[in-house]
Design a protein around this motif. Structure first.
Motif, mmCIF file in Angstrom:
data_model
loop_
_atom_site.group_PDB
_atom_site.id
_atom_site.type_symbol
_atom_site.label_atom_id
_atom_site.label_comp_id
_atom_site.label_asym_id
_atom_site.label_seq_id
_atom_site.Cartn_x
_atom_site.Cartn_y
_atom_site.Cartn_z
ATOM 1 N N LEU A 51 0.348 -1.095 0.103
ATOM 2 C CA LEU A 51 -0.204 0.364 -0.064
ATOM 3 C C LEU A 51 0.950 1.477 0.237
ATOM 4 N N THR B 92 0.404 4.680 -3.217
ATOM 5 C CA THR B 92 -1.145 4.358 -4.533
ATOM 6 C C THR B 92 -1.285 4.923 -5.569
ATOM 7 N N TRP C 253 -4.575 5.339 -6.125
ATOM 8 C CA TRP C 253 -5.727 4.947 -6.094
ATOM 9 C C TRP C 253 -6.614 6.382 -6.419
ATOM 10 N N GLN D 229 -6.690 6.696 -10.338
ATOM 11 C CA GLN D 229 -7.436 5.290 -11.015
ATOM 12 C C GLN D 229 -8.880 5.810 -10.265
ATOM 13 N N LEU E 119 -3.348 -4.627 -5.892
ATOM 14 C CA LEU E 119 -2.384 -4.135 -4.828
ATOM 15 C C LEU E 119 -0.851 -3.596 -5.640
ATOM 16 N N ASN F 215 -6.787 0.435 -7.017
ATOM 17 C CA ASN F 215 -7.731 -0.474 -5.859
ATOM 18 C C ASN F 215 -8.629 -0.839 -5.619
ATOM 19 N N ASP G 145 -12.105 -0.300 -7.001
ATOM 20 C CA ASP G 145 -12.740 0.752 -7.677
ATOM 21 C C ASP G 145 -13.217 0.284 -8.691
#
Length: 755
Positions: free
Chosen positions: A504, A507, A509, A512, A643, A648, A651
């Motif tokens: 993690l 990231t 995320w 994304q 990961l 994510n 998502d």
């Protein structure tokens, strides 16, 4: 004593025997009656007596011509009519009798199919005419479809005028007018023309044009004719134009014939005639004819026993036609081409040739065209033998190289297997303890070591049983080295994982989440297209091996294939409408699943598995329970790859997002289901391995077979864009490629399995 008539001579066995000798010498194929020259010779005396009697009694009735077609250039075909051996003898006997009468009618300008004439003299005569300074222009002409358009009434009148014996004249026309049959005995009347393949046809074709020959000769121009090709040489263009009009009119009005498109040129430009390019200075082979001759050389077939008879005849035919006409330079060009073909053949077939003496003997029988190659054939043999010896040496080296490669490949396969075994630790026996020591991973049961392996290759631990305990040392080591520990319950459900927090770090995320509709649609289209392609690849894989045993699969295979083609063809047009694209994609994904599982159901119909349809939740049949168990393992690997790529897992692109559900994992797993899990489960079933349900759950052995099969598949190597990677590595690579698509707009291509 009165001399015998022409017909009486024809009927005598002695005369027919002379005709037979000429027919035998050619040894051509027989006709519709199926009697060969060899079979005829076995009963020669009886057959000749039969022919003689039938002629005497007026009962000789020829067999129809057997129609065959042989290829010409430009994809055309030449139609030939094959005579029976009996009819060849009669026609040959008639030719021997009447040819002297016909020769009296022919003029010196005609060179085709005549004694002491031929193409060589025709070319020499044309060359001689070209050298005459008064001929500045020439006409190159040929008659359209000549042999098939000769008028029978006019031909019969010519024959009767020349031949003093009415019965012989009748037999000539009977032979020419006899019908033609195909291989399946379909009859076709001969209403015009002379059959190409009949012995009398060349003689009669010259007779038909004998009046035309005299007409052109009287025009006081240069003239050479060979069959239906002829050259007329004139002093100027006006004369050439005038002669062309006269030729056209004569052929049309008197002989009912038409010319093909004429060629009118200056003589200084050179004349293409009978495959020879004729200029005042020299004779050469036309480029078109050189190409044709090289094509003949290309189809020659050499064998370790020698050159085929028909190929030998082909080469000898080239020699007969060109060796006396053109210069050595052109003949040497053909020999060079043949020499290269022989060397190429020797390289390819060196392993089939016993030794160089056998090769030398084979080469002795090959006729070369030029004097140079004929005189120095020993040098040719030496050069080809050198090629042979070099190739044998090379093959020996290649054989050694192949042997070494096989040894290395086998060792590589062995280590791939050892790598697979050491990458995965599967513990599915209740009550075990998993610990970590200086010796590596240790699994104990009731205090006894049941398994131990070094940790160097370990990438994953899967716990699939109750009552398993893990040491903190083990967990510390796994977290430090990003080794994931996954837990599954007895029904195949994934209950959780111990993951390193390194997954993690930094990231993507937020990037994304910020993807727009167009980018999400592009990714969704790639994912669904990849899923359907991989399902189809698996279907093709199984269909290849089962289509002969299960004909009912063809319909299902065709339906799925046609659906995919249709989807692929329409997908591009749908991409413009961003709002409806995802609905179109998911609809086709569902429809493709129907076709896919219909095929799988038919494939397994004889395996006593009872598979009816795909059931995700609450499955109670063996097939679906094994699929769900295998998918749980795959889900987890895809989750960890997502990961690892700093994406994510919650998502999603295709599936509806749900709180706490890894919907992006559900998206990405679609690409790999068929190849990682379905293939394993179907193969287990078809191998007849015992697979069972016990108390509503897969029994321990079945769970082990499924787990081990899926893990082996994940760790099996295959070629991926020029690299050898395991399927699990490919999954990770795919997630990294999606990360690059999201972060840097690098085009994403889904994994497509080879079948």
């Amino acid at each position: 004593m009165q001399n015998p008539t022409m017909f009486q001579t024809l009927c005598t066995p002695t005369f027919l025997f002379e005709a037979w000798k000429a027919v035998k010498a050619k040894n051509a194929s027989g006709g519709i009656d199926g009697i060969s020259v060899a079979a005829f010779e076995d009963n020669l005396e009886s057959y000749l007596r039969e022919i003689s009697e039938s002629l005497k009694l007026g009962k000789w009735i020829p067999e129809p011509y057997l129609r065959i077609e042989i290829p010409k250039k430009d994809n055309e075909k030449r139609k030939l009519g094959l005579l029976s051996v009996k009819d060849k003898i009669v026609q040959q006997a008639i030719k021997m009798l009447v040819e002297p009468y016909f020769e009296n009618e022919f003029v010196d300008n005609s060179y085709g199919y005549r004694p002491n004439k031929g193409h060589y003299k025709a070319v020499q005569r044309t060359w001689s005419e070209c050298k005459k300074k008064k001929y500045n222009f020439f006409l190159k002409l040929d008659i359209d479809d000549y042999f098939d358009t000769i008028n029978h009434d006019y031909l019969a009148a010519l024959v009767r005028r020349i031949i003093p014996d009415e019965e012989v004249a009748r037999l000539i026309m009977l032979a020419i007018q006899m019908g033609v049959v195909s291989q399946n005995l379909k009859w076709q009347d001969t209403l015009a023309g002379v059959p190409q393949g009949a012995i009398l046809s060349p003689l009669l074709s010259n007779l038909y044009l004998s009046g035309f020959d005299k007409f052109i000769r009287n025009q006081r121009v240069g003239y050479v004719r060979y069959a239906d090709d002829f050259v007329i040489l004139c002093s100027n263009f006006e004369e050439a134009d005038r002669i062309l009009d006269k030729v056209t009119a004569y052929l049309r009005d008197n002989l009912q014939l038409q010319l093909n498109k004429p060629v009118v040129k200056r003589t200084a430009e050179g004349i293409e005639f009978l495959g020879i390019f004729i200029r005042e200075a020299d004779l050469s082979i036309t480029p078109e004819k050189q190409t044709d001759l090289k094509a003949k050389i290309d189809v020659l077939e050499l064998t370790p026993k020698g050159i085929r008879t028909k190929d030998l005849q082909s080469l000898e035919g080239i020699t007969r036609y060109y060796a006396r006409i053109v210069s050595q330079d052109y003949l040497r060009t053909l020999d060079d081409y043949l020499f290269e073909k022989i060397k190429a053949w020797t390289r390819t077939h060196a392993s089939e040739i016993k030794n160089k003496a056998v090769l030398a003997n084979l080469l002795q029988g090959i006729p070369f065209q030029s004097t140079e190659y004929q005189l120095y054939k020993s040098r040719v043999i030496f050069d080809v033998t050198e090629v042979y010896l070099q190739q044998k040496t090379l093959e020996k080296g290649e054989q050694t190289n192949r042997q070494n490669k096989d040894i290395i490949r086998q060792r590589k396969k062995e280590y791939h297997k050892r790598e697979r075994e050491n990458k995965e630790l599967l513990v599915n026996t209740p009550g075990c303890f998993i610990g970590f020591t200086s010796k590596g991973i240790t699994v104990k049961r009731q205090g006894k070591v049941v398994y131990q392996q070094p940790v160097g290759a370990l990438t994953h631990i899967t716990v699939a049983a109750k009552g398993i305990t893990l040491s903190s040392n083990l967990i510390d080591y796994c977290m430090a080295h990003k080794i994931t520990i996954d837990f599954f319950n007895s029904s195949g459900g994934h209950t959780g994982s111990i993951l390193s927090n390194k997954y993690l770090e930094s990231t993507l995320w937020s990037r994304q989440a910020a993807c727009g509709l167009e980018k999400r649609n592009t990714l969704a289209a790639s994912i669904i297209l990849g899923k359907l392609r991989n399902q189809l690849a698996l279907v093709k894989y199984f269909h290849k091996y089962h289509r002969l045993h299960y004909p009912q699969l063809d319909e299902k295979f065709k339906a799925f294939t046609e659906f995919f083609r249709s989807f692929q063809a329409t997908l591009k047009s749908k991409c413009h409408d961003k709002e409806v694209l995802i609905t179109y994609l998911t609809g086709n994904e569902a429809q493709g699943a129907v076709y896919y599982w219909n095929y799988i159901r038919s494939l397994l119909s004889d395996d006593d598995i009872g598979f009816e349809k795909r059931v995700r939740k609450g499955a109670t049949d063996l097939m679906n329970m094994m699929l769900n168990y295998g998918y749980a393992i795959l889900y987890n690997r895809v989750w960890q790859a997502i990961l690892g790529a700093k994406l994510n897992p919650f998502d999603s692109i295709i599936h509806c997002r749900q709180v706490g559900k890894p919907t992006f994992v559900y998206d990405m797993v679609e690409i790999f289901r068929a190849q990682v899990v379905d293939r394993v489960i179907i193969t287990l079933i078809q191998k007849g391995i015992p697979l069972r349900i016990e108390k509503g759950l897969l029994d321990a052995e079945t769970r082990k077979q499924v787990s081990q099969g899926v893990l082996d598949r994940l760790n099996r190597y295959e070629n991926y864009r020029g690299e050898e990677l395991t399927l699990e590595d490919i999954i990770r690579r795919q997630m990294s490629e999606i990360a690059r698509f999201i972060e840097k707009d690098v085009k994403y291509k889904p994994y497509i399995a080879k079948w």
